[in-house]
Design a protein around this motif. Structure first.
Motif, mmCIF file in Angstrom:
data_model
loop_
_atom_site.group_PDB
_atom_site.id
_atom_site.type_symbol
_atom_site.label_atom_id
_atom_site.label_comp_id
_atom_site.label_asym_id
_atom_site.label_seq_id
_atom_site.Cartn_x
_atom_site.Cartn_y
_atom_site.Cartn_z
ATOM 1 N N GLU A 1 0.764 -1.618 -0.126
ATOM 2 C CA GLU A 1 -0.067 -0.821 -0.066
ATOM 3 C C GLU A 1 1.045 1.199 -0.086
ATOM 4 O OE1 GLU A 1 -3.161 -0.012 2.752
ATOM 5 O OE2 GLU A 1 -4.376 -1.952 2.141
ATOM 6 N N ILE A 2 0.685 1.700 -0.531
ATOM 7 C CA ILE A 2 1.123 3.290 -0.485
ATOM 8 C C ILE A 2 -0.512 4.825 -0.227
ATOM 9 C CG2 ILE A 2 1.885 5.321 -2.095
ATOM 10 C CD1 ILE A 2 3.244 3.318 -3.876
ATOM 11 N N ASN A 3 -0.034 4.822 0.823
ATOM 12 C CA ASN A 3 -1.029 5.844 1.218
ATOM 13 C C ASN A 3 -2.533 5.351 1.257
ATOM 14 O OD1 ASN A 3 0.932 8.081 1.642
ATOM 15 N ND2 ASN A 3 0.288 9.666 0.046
ATOM 16 N N GLU A 4 -2.353 4.290 1.931
ATOM 17 C CA GLU A 4 -3.612 3.572 1.869
ATOM 18 C C GLU A 4 -4.319 2.837 0.346
ATOM 19 O OE1 GLU A 4 -6.360 5.922 4.250
ATOM 20 O OE2 GLU A 4 -4.421 6.514 5.571
ATOM 21 N N VAL A 5 -3.627 2.653 -0.619
ATOM 22 C CA VAL A 5 -3.773 2.521 -1.573
ATOM 23 C C VAL A 5 -3.426 1.512 -1.904
ATOM 24 C CG1 VAL A 5 -4.578 2.558 -4.122
ATOM 25 C CG2 VAL A 5 -4.718 4.636 -2.468
ATOM 26 N N ALA A 6 -3.663 0.267 -1.689
ATOM 27 C CA ALA A 6 -2.889 -1.156 -2.482
ATOM 28 C C ALA A 6 -2.724 -1.371 -4.072
ATOM 29 C CB ALA A 6 -3.986 -2.396 -2.264
ATOM 30 N N TRP A 7 -1.174 -1.233 -4.300
ATOM 31 C CA TRP A 7 -0.726 -0.898 -6.172
ATOM 32 C C TRP A 7 -0.502 -3.056 -5.846
ATOM 33 C CZ3 TRP A 7 -1.981 2.403 -9.030
ATOM 34 C CH2 TRP A 7 -2.794 3.798 -8.665
ATOM 35 N N TYR A 8 -0.727 -3.341 -7.098
ATOM 36 C CA TYR A 8 -0.258 -4.718 -7.237
ATOM 37 C C TYR A 8 1.080 -4.658 -8.920
ATOM 38 C CZ TYR A 8 -0.079 -8.955 -9.806
ATOM 39 O OH TYR A 8 1.013 -10.211 -10.792
ATOM 40 N N ALA A 9 2.146 -4.712 -8.315
ATOM 41 C CA ALA A 9 2.836 -4.921 -9.474
ATOM 42 C C ALA A 9 3.139 -5.991 -10.471
ATOM 43 C CB ALA A 9 4.058 -4.205 -8.960
ATOM 44 N N ASP A 10 2.873 -5.859 -11.671
ATOM 45 C CA ASP A 10 3.291 -6.885 -12.130
ATOM 46 C C ASP A 10 4.763 -7.464 -12.553
ATOM 47 O OD1 ASP A 10 3.050 -9.106 -14.339
ATOM 48 O OD2 ASP A 10 1.734 -8.035 -15.504
ATOM 49 N N PRO A 11 5.509 -8.883 -11.784
ATOM 50 C CA PRO A 11 6.277 -8.779 -12.015
ATOM 51 C C PRO A 11 7.059 -8.796 -13.430
ATOM 52 C CG PRO A 11 5.059 -11.039 -11.126
ATOM 53 C CD PRO A 11 4.103 -9.848 -11.291
ATOM 54 N N ALA A 12 6.289 -9.518 -14.839
ATOM 55 C CA ALA A 12 6.365 -9.073 -15.905
ATOM 56 C C ALA A 12 6.165 -8.193 -16.376
ATOM 57 C CB ALA A 12 5.566 -9.856 -16.615
ATOM 58 N N ARG A 13 5.713 -6.844 -15.856
ATOM 59 C CA ARG A 13 5.520 -5.241 -16.715
ATOM 60 C C ARG A 13 6.174 -4.698 -15.737
ATOM 61 N NH1 ARG A 13 -0.116 -5.117 -19.566
ATOM 62 N NH2 ARG A 13 1.288 -3.131 -20.236
ATOM 63 N N PRO A 14 7.398 -4.411 -15.323
ATOM 64 C CA PRO A 14 7.609 -3.155 -14.462
ATOM 65 C C PRO A 14 7.240 -1.665 -14.624
ATOM 66 C CG PRO A 14 9.770 -3.917 -15.147
ATOM 67 C CD PRO A 14 8.615 -4.788 -16.354
ATOM 68 N N THR A 15 6.958 -1.226 -15.242
ATOM 69 C CA THR A 15 6.009 -0.282 -15.755
ATOM 70 C C THR A 15 4.590 0.297 -14.932
ATOM 71 O OG1 THR A 15 6.245 -0.651 -18.227
ATOM 72 C CG2 THR A 15 8.490 0.653 -16.759
ATOM 73 N N LEU A 16 4.441 -1.394 -14.871
ATOM 74 C CA LEU A 16 2.209 -1.283 -15.130
ATOM 75 C C LEU A 16 2.540 -1.757 -13.498
ATOM 76 C CD1 LEU A 16 -0.013 -1.751 -16.521
ATOM 77 C CD2 LEU A 16 0.176 -3.829 -16.680
ATOM 78 N N PHE A 17 1.285 -0.689 -12.877
ATOM 79 C CA PHE A 17 0.508 -0.598 -11.249
ATOM 80 C C PHE A 17 -0.491 -0.667 -11.259
ATOM 81 C CE2 PHE A 17 5.019 0.792 -11.513
ATOM 82 C CZ PHE A 17 5.422 0.570 -10.697
ATOM 83 N N THR A 18 -1.748 -1.563 -10.751
ATOM 84 C CA THR A 18 -2.991 -1.499 -11.229
ATOM 85 C C THR A 18 -3.331 -1.578 -9.487
ATOM 86 O OG1 THR A 18 -3.264 -2.816 -12.566
ATOM 87 C CG2 THR A 18 -4.887 -2.553 -11.518
ATOM 88 N N SER A 19 -3.766 -0.090 -8.732
ATOM 89 C CA SER A 19 -4.535 -0.572 -8.315
ATOM 90 C C SER A 19 -5.526 -1.728 -7.527
ATOM 91 C CB SER A 19 -5.229 1.553 -7.963
ATOM 92 O OG SER A 19 -6.577 1.676 -8.479
ATOM 93 N N VAL A 20 -5.568 -1.577 -6.767
ATOM 94 C CA VAL A 20 -6.680 -2.520 -6.330
ATOM 95 C C VAL A 20 -7.852 -2.911 -4.927
ATOM 96 C CG1 VAL A 20 -5.230 -4.972 -7.723
ATOM 97 C CG2 VAL A 20 -5.094 -4.595 -5.013
ATOM 98 N N GLY A 21 -8.893 -3.527 -5.132
ATOM 99 C CA GLY A 21 -9.667 -3.318 -3.885
ATOM 100 C C GLY A 21 -10.458 -2.276 -3.490
ATOM 101 N N ARG A 22 -10.605 -1.736 -5.016
ATOM 102 C CA ARG A 22 -11.546 -0.575 -4.977
ATOM 103 C C ARG A 22 -12.405 -1.485 -5.768
ATOM 104 N NH1 ARG A 22 -9.954 3.340 -1.637
ATOM 105 N NH2 ARG A 22 -8.400 3.405 -0.830
ATOM 106 N N ALA A 23 -13.376 -0.027 -5.591
ATOM 107 C CA ALA A 23 -14.537 0.013 -6.725
ATOM 108 C C ALA A 23 -13.953 -0.557 -8.017
ATOM 109 C CB ALA A 23 -15.723 1.619 -6.786
ATOM 110 N N ALA A 24 -13.261 0.092 -8.717
ATOM 111 C CA ALA A 24 -12.500 -0.132 -9.864
ATOM 112 C C ALA A 24 -11.111 -0.261 -10.070
ATOM 113 C CB ALA A 24 -12.912 1.125 -11.057
ATOM 114 N N TYR A 25 -10.308 -1.389 -11.238
ATOM 115 C CA TYR A 25 -9.123 -1.169 -11.512
ATOM 116 C C TYR A 25 -8.700 -0.017 -11.437
ATOM 117 C CZ TYR A 25 -9.818 -6.471 -9.351
ATOM 118 O OH TYR A 25 -10.462 -7.272 -9.044
#
Length: 148
Positions: free
Chosen positions: A94-118
């Protein structure tokens, strides 16, 4: 590789190719529905004009679900599908209370998860992902309620 993953990878590559070009940056908009679409529209109204030193620029086709800074060096797409590579046991920081999934195969791509939309964010290497994700945390928290 599933067709959806190929399209997403192609979109990210297109962002990097177009980054040096003038004019609107082409980014394929997602097509969220229902509560995710409403949450993404609320997010669009809260996004900053400047992000990690880069000004916001136009994208084509125009969409409330896409935001681009620095001629495509930073791109946000709200309402994307759940990351296909994310498993239920993955550690998601989490960064400032937002969870971010970092795709190990694509190091420049981050997806916030656990919210109303990805929310998918692509950050080119000349930018600092932590700075970008910190600056996006407040608008994401304000617009996208957490899910169970």
């Amino acid at each position: 590789m599933p067709l959806r993953s190929i399209r997403l990878a192609g979109c990210a590559c297109a962002l990097l190719i177009l980054a040096g070009c003038g004019g609107a940056v082409r980014v394929e908009p997602p097509v969220p529905e229902g509560p995710a679409a409403a949450a993404c529209q609320a997010l669009a109204e809260r996004l900053p004009r400047r992000l990690d030193g880069a000004d916001r620029v136009e994208s084509t086709p125009a969409s409330p679900y896409v935001a681009v800074w620095g001629q495509g060096r930073i791109a946000l797409r709200c309402g994307v599908p759940r990351p296909v590579t994310m498993s239920p046991t993955d550690q998601v920081p989490e960064i400032n209370e937002v969870a971010w999934y970092a795709d190990p195969a694509r190091p420049t791509l981050f997806t916030s998860v656990g919210r109303a939309a990805y929310v998918e964010v692509t950050v080119a290497r000349e930018h600092t992902p932590q700075n970008v994700l910190v600056d996006l945390a407040a608008p994401i928290k304000a617009a996208l309620p957490q899910t169970g």
